[in-house]
Design a protein around this motif. Structure first.
Motif, PDB file in Angstrom:
ATOM      1  N   ILE A 162     -13.193  -1.816  -0.085  1.00  0.00           N
ATOM      2  CA  ILE A 162     -12.658  -2.261   1.360  1.00  0.00           C
ATOM      3  C   ILE A 162     -13.396  -1.433   2.176  1.00  0.00           C
ATOM      4  N   THR A 163     -14.151  -1.902   3.192  1.00  0.00           N
ATOM      5  CA  THR A 163     -14.622  -1.082   4.290  1.00  0.00           C
ATOM      6  C   THR A 163     -13.823  -0.672   5.271  1.00  0.00           C
ATOM      7  N   PRO A 164     -14.214   0.458   6.084  1.00  0.00           N
ATOM      8  CA  PRO A 164     -13.507   1.152   7.035  1.00  0.00           C
ATOM      9  C   PRO A 164     -12.888   0.012   8.394  1.00  0.00           C
ATOM     10  N   GLU A 165     -13.795  -0.703   8.621  1.00  0.00           N
ATOM     11  CA  GLU A 165     -13.216  -1.865   9.494  1.00  0.00           C
ATOM     12  C   GLU A 165     -12.293  -2.547   8.911  1.00  0.00           C
TER      13      GLU A 165
ATOM     14  N   LEU B  38     -10.067  -1.822   6.222  1.00  0.00           N
ATOM     15  CA  LEU B  38      -8.922  -1.351   5.748  1.00  0.00           C
ATOM     16  C   LEU B  38      -7.684  -1.082   6.635  1.00  0.00           C
ATOM     17  N   ASP B  39      -8.212  -1.218   7.979  1.00  0.00           N
ATOM     18  CA  ASP B  39      -7.092  -1.028   8.897  1.00  0.00           C
ATOM     19  C   ASP B  39      -6.068  -2.390   8.742  1.00  0.00           C
ATOM     20  N   GLU B  40      -6.409  -3.565   8.354  1.00  0.00           N
ATOM     21  CA  GLU B  40      -5.362  -4.452   7.781  1.00  0.00           C
ATOM     22  C   GLU B  40      -4.456  -4.016   6.754  1.00  0.00           C
ATOM     23  N   PHE B  41      -5.070  -3.467   5.733  1.00  0.00           N
ATOM     24  CA  PHE B  41      -4.293  -3.057   4.737  1.00  0.00           C
ATOM     25  C   PHE B  41      -3.359  -1.992   4.809  1.00  0.00           C
ATOM     26  N   VAL B  42      -4.035  -0.919   5.869  1.00  0.00           N
ATOM     27  CA  VAL B  42      -2.946   0.090   6.158  1.00  0.00           C
ATOM     28  C   VAL B  42      -1.755  -0.361   7.066  1.00  0.00           C
TER      29      VAL B  42
ATOM     30  N   GLY C  76       3.709  -1.042   7.624  1.00  0.00           N
ATOM     31  CA  GLY C  76       4.787  -1.971   7.910  1.00  0.00           C
ATOM     32  C   GLY C  76       5.926  -1.895   6.972  1.00  0.00           C
ATOM     33  N   TYR C  77       5.912  -1.634   5.912  1.00  0.00           N
ATOM     34  CA  TYR C  77       6.812  -1.255   4.941  1.00  0.00           C
ATOM     35  C   TYR C  77       7.783  -0.177   5.234  1.00  0.00           C
ATOM     36  N   LEU C  78       7.413   0.799   6.006  1.00  0.00           N
ATOM     37  CA  LEU C  78       7.787   1.889   6.180  1.00  0.00           C
ATOM     38  C   LEU C  78       8.488   2.063   7.629  1.00  0.00           C
ATOM     39  N   ALA C  79       8.468   0.904   8.332  1.00  0.00           N
ATOM     40  CA  ALA C  79       9.113   1.011   9.792  1.00  0.00           C
ATOM     41  C   ALA C  79      10.629   0.337   9.731  1.00  0.00           C
TER      42      ALA C  79
END
Lengths: 429, 459
Positions: free
Chosen positions: A230-233, A235-239, A244-247
């Motif tokens: 996964i590219t840095p651009e 990766l943000d979606e997966f992060v 989101g599960y921690l909110a």
């Protein structure tokens, strides 16, 4: 009234209307923006926006009114309405405001745009794209400088002021040759200074070049279970899925897959995720949380172990867990292999540049389409792919990290490397 | 109400100018497991002006709508257009002149409910859910209302006013089965303020029962088998297909930016059963979910017949894209907030119903899927699309089988439309559509059930 007088007047008005506790936040923004549409600089605009957020607590019941007409009569009417709304609501002990902290002001330069430099950088980028990537149409660019003045006070004595400005450059592009069209792609770069051309920021040049290559795509030769870089651009979606599960919401409703995982391994040992809101490394820094606390940098996942949830004040009170000291401005530690070495060690997989997928299920299952992506076999990038679907589970994926690159891309709102995961189901048409 | 005499500011117009005063009012109530996690209202109002000078636009806005502020906004927008024109010198031609004079107000005529009464409504719905479905592990109910009130004039003589409200109730149910969590949501409501849309909570009960049944079926469901399959996309999915996969590729600005649809005008792009329309305000004799009578450039809104009997007939335009292509404007220029410029946006996009019966369509499939509910959708300039599927059933030997777990479908829309072989005779509209192209904006999407071939993900 000046801004400080307005927010103090608003707090007094809430208390006079019967609020027992209050929080007031006044945000004033000024934006200067250039828009490019289909390769032409077509619009220049100046906008002024104001929002005053009034929160009233009465007997542990909460009501909030937002307004942008700041005359005294309207503030009084809105304050009364916020109190009436609170009284109409239901009592909840988790409704609280931040406790008193020392007052503080944060003024971060730049606070004024260099308009001529903005225009020059935009013209320079358009000329670069036209000359170096002639098959690529710059569909849209939104390039703005926004300054914001934010005042936050509450009835416990919290009193913060933040002034900052930032340049945001977002470009969207598609390549076209005859009747062949590539998938669109986009990339954003946020910065405090215009010290270098946008063509030299992050992977912008590389992504434009790849767009031209993607006029010719192929299906993957067969369905397989393999690697995904996964590219840095992307990766943000997966992060965002993981964080989101921690909110608040999934932890309050106990639907989070990580609800019992604090202090436990949720990712491979090589994975470290930090939130850096006050660091100078991330341009979109902020200094005060929405709840009214000074923000701090923190480590969310350390050596694969979950160190903190990302709860706000309400979520913390509701779950009995600790409030997060910051969230966002993400940084992932770099690894020890170059991207070239990572590709070389890949027997069969894809490089995922953009992901178009459905929201993951509560259990972490996800599926979606690999966009602007490449097929990799025997350590070499083979060709751009089309109509390729990925199926996986986020929880398993985090435990299946194989490599993290030495290189990182700092987009100004996060700083990510390339990450290789294994065990993804990849299928073609 | 924001009604002002805007005509007195026309003397400050120098070039083609739009002057708009707008107020968006929101109500947001969120009840999570009986707790009020959200209880808020907001009012966001202001003035904007947009000025056109030989291809360059200047725009300015301010939250202050006093006379002095309005004059300053017009002057700043004019200066911005002059500044950009001096730099770019695009030498573009005149925009098409339109001068709609329309006023439409969808405000309720009933006495307004208080916040307390709306919270009480949620309480009743929540109590019904806890009583009837004690197995649920969590429940969320969100009431959301947006009143969008706009008034504008243009230097071409347009003068319009609209007050378009939408009220929706979002309900999410969660259940745990064999240690695995499952969730499913539904959205109810549509055009109108709360008083006109939700007069009696009991009207929701049969719909909540259906949601609970679907959730239970899904919790006992199976993973779909991946591959290219015969599928029936129900109305919800046909609507999102019309909007995401076809609609966006035929928006004038997207076509100008390289969309694949640009090559297909006048060509056959779908089976001849398919007719797809972006309705302005009225469809098949009924009011659309988001009625637009005049757009935010002062153009009278007309229906745009995009695909007629399988042939791509038209793109959607604002004044700039119409000028570029030499087409007529279609009334598709819409802005979300007072500080937003109008973009080419859809209004109410739908595939028209056919003649087949849904039962016959199901009976015609040996091995496939009946897909009912989508979580989200995205499409590309190539018309490749992806929709998240959160509710559906297997079809085995012409009959519905087990429910399926969450998955994704994908395809290339202009290929997939040619695989359509049956379209049902009933259509319905989704009521909570929100499109996120630069600015979020409410949209209507609708359709009948369609039988086609699509790729489905699975394990």
């Amino acid at each position: 009234m000046n801004n400080k007088e307005i927010i103090r007047y608003a707090q007094a008005s809430l208390l006079k209307a019967g609020a027992q506790k209050t929080k007031c936040n006044l945000i004033k923004k000024e934006k200067q923006e250039f828009n490019v549409a289909a390769g032409e600089i077509s619009l220049f605009r100046t906008t002024f926006d104001t929002n005053l957020y009034l929160t009233a607590l009465v007997d542990d019941k909460k009501g909030t009114v937002t307004l942008n007409n700041l005359d005294m009569e309207n503030i009084d009417i809105s304050a009364k309405q916020a109190v009436e709304m609170a009284i109409s609501s239901k009592a909840d002990k988790a409704n609280e405001i931040a406790e008193q902290q020392p007052a503080n002001e944060f003024v971060k330069e730049p606070t004024k745009p260099d308009l001529d430099k903005m225009y020059d950088r935009l013209v320079e980028f358009m000329a670069f794209a036209k000359e170096k990537h002639p098959k690529t149409i710059i569909e849209e660019i939104n390039f703005d400088f926004t300054t914001s003045d934010s005042y936050l006070i509450n009835s416990n004595g919290v009193d913060y002021f933040t002034k900052k400005g930032i340049y945001t450059f977002v470009v969207m592009f598609t390549s076209k040759e005859g009747k062949k069209t590539s998938s669109f792609n986009y990339v954003a770069h946020v910065t405090k200074e215009l010290d270098k051309p946008f063509s030299k920021c992050g992977n912008i040049d590389k992504l434009l070049r790849e767009s031209g290559e993607q006029l010719e795509t192929k299906s993957i030769p067969e369905n397989f279970v393999g690697d995904m870089i996964i590219t840095p651009e992307c990766l943000d979606e997966f992060v965002s899925y993981i964080t989101g599960y921690l909110a608040d919401y999934p932890l309050i409703t106990k639907t989070s897959v990580f609800k019992d995982k604090l202090g436990k391994q949720i990712a491979k040992e090589c994975f470290n995720l930090h939130s850096k809101p006050i660091s100078d490394e991330i341009a979109t820094s902020y200094y005060v949380t929405g709840d009214g606390y000074e923000a701090k940098d923190s480590t969310v996942i350390e050596n694969g172990i979950l160190k903190t949830f990302l709860l706000g004040l309400y979520g913390a009170k509701k779950t009995g867990e600790k409030r997060a000291v910051g969230s966002g401005c993400w940084e992932i530690d770099k690894g020890d292999k170059t991207l070239e070495e990572i590709i070389k060690s890949t027997k069969k997989g894809i490089i995922l540049n953009r992901f178009s997928g459905g929201s993951p299920s509560d259990n972490g299952d996800f599926s979606g389409i690999a966009k602007n992506s490449y097929y990799v076999e025997n350590g070499k990038i083979q060709f751009p792919i089309s109509e390729t679907m990925i199926n996986g589970n986020l929880i398993e994926m985090m435990m299946n990290i194989e490599e993290i690159s030495k290189e990182r891309v700092n987009s100004g709102y996060n700083n990510y490397p390339w990450i290789k995961f294994n065990g993804l189901a990849i299928s073609g048409k | 109400m924001i009604k002002k005499d805007l005509t007195k500011f026309a003397k400050y117009f120098t070039d083609y100018t739009e002057l708009r005063v707008q107020e968006n009012r929101n109500i947001h109530l969120a009840m999570v497991n009986g707790d009020m996690m959200g209880n808020s209202r907001s009012v966001n109002r202001g003035v904007s002006a947009r000025v056109y000078k030989k291809g360059s636009w200047g725009f300015a806005s301010n939250a202050n709508i006093s006379d002095d502020s309005i004059i300053k906004v017009i002057k700043t927008a004019s200066e911005n257009a002059t500044y950009l024109n001096s730099k770019e010198n695009l030498q573009k031609g005149e925009l098409q002149k339109t001068d709609a004079k329309i006023s439409k107000d969808f405000s309720t005529t009933k006495p307004r409910k208080t916040q307390k009464e709306m919270i009480e409504f949620l309480n009743i719905v929540d109590s019904h859910i806890t009583e009837k479905y004690p197995e649920l592990s969590s429940r969320t109910i969100v009431l959301s209302n947006l009143d969008m009130e706009k008034q504008m004039i243009t230097s071409d003589g347009a003068s319009t006013y609209s007050m378009t409200p939408r009220t929706i109730l979002y309900t999410l149910m969660n259940i745990v089965k064999d240690g695995q969590p499952f969730e499913l949501y539904e959205v109810y409501g549509g055009l109108g303020q709360f008083e006109d849309v939700f007069d009696d909570p009991r009207n929701l009960y049969p719909k909540l029962n259906k949601l609970y049944k679907h959730l239970n079926d899904k919790a006992n469901g199976v993973y779909a088998k991946s591959g290219l399959k015969d599928c029936i996309l129900d109305a919800d999915l046909a609507g999102i297909l019309a909007h995401e996969a076809i609609g966006h590729t035929t928006e004038g600005d997207i076509v100008k930016g390289g969309s694949v649809a640009g090559d297909f005008l006048g060509e056959k792009v779908a089976d001849e059963l398919v007719t797809l329309v972006d309705f302005a305000h009225t469809a098949l004799g009924e009011q659309c979910p988001i009625p637009v009578y005049a757009d935010d450039e002062g153009t009278k809104a007309e229906d745009a017949i995009i695909i007629e009997n399988g042939v791509l007939k038209k793109f959607m335009h604002n004044k700039v894209t119409a000028l570029h292509f030499g087409h007529d404007v279609t009334g598709n220029a819409r802005a979300y907030g007072f500080h937003d410029e109008p973009l080419v946006r859809m209004r109410n996009t739908a595939i028209l119903p056919g003649k087949s019966k849904l039962q016959d369509m199901i009976a015609s499939i040996e091995d496939g899927y009946y897909l009912i509910k989508s979580s989200n959708g995205q499409a590309d300039s190539t018309s490749e699309f992806m929709f998240g599927i959160v509710m559906g059933y297997e079809i085995k030997n012409g009959k519905l089988g087990k429910a399926i777990k969450d998955t994704t479908i994908s395809g290339v829309a202009f290929d997939m439309l040619k695989t359509i072989t049956m379209i049902s005779d009933e259509m319905s509209w989704s009521c909570g559509g929100m499109c996120g192209k630069k600015q979020m904006i409410p949209v209507g999407m609708g359709g009948p059930a369609i039988k086609c071939k699509v790729n489905i993900g699975g394990k």
